[in-house]
Design an enzyme around this catalytic site. Sequence first.
Site: not given
Length: 153
Positions: A10, A66, A99
């Site tokens: 959420h 998130c 890399h």
Amino acid sequence: MMRIAISADHGGYLLKQPLASYLESLGHEVIDLGGVNDPKDDYPDFAEALGLAIRNGEAERGVLICGSGVGANIAVNKIPGVRASICHDSYSAHQGVEHDAMNVLVLGGRVIGIELAQELVRVFIGANFSGEDRHQRRIDKVTAIEHRFLPEG
Ligand code: RB5
């Protein structure tokens, strides 16, 4: 064209759909692994689903979101074969692939806006591993650490 998994709790939900649409507009196939903006949902569930999609080869790269990026980043790196990092600057978003063979880009939906998020996913998806010996050697060492802590079998 690349198959890209995307998921968000959420805290990252508001970035997910615009980023999925953006990636599709660039010609990529997007696999949406949730969520649906439920304030009770938990970032490890989305991180695990996305990490498994990478581990199982269902997607070549992942974008995981998130609120801060921190929790999801910690969780998804528990899946063997995942090399994930939060990148909120474009240099890291492509250099991490070149890399370090980063295969999951983690974003904080409460930290950055959609314009920067689009730029970050664009350079992340557009980057390729350098293949240079010194980079491969370091990735092999990272993988060796992972294997030392995996259960036998
Ligand atoms: C959810 O409120 C928030 O804690 C989560 O999205 C994330 O920021 C954790 O790192």
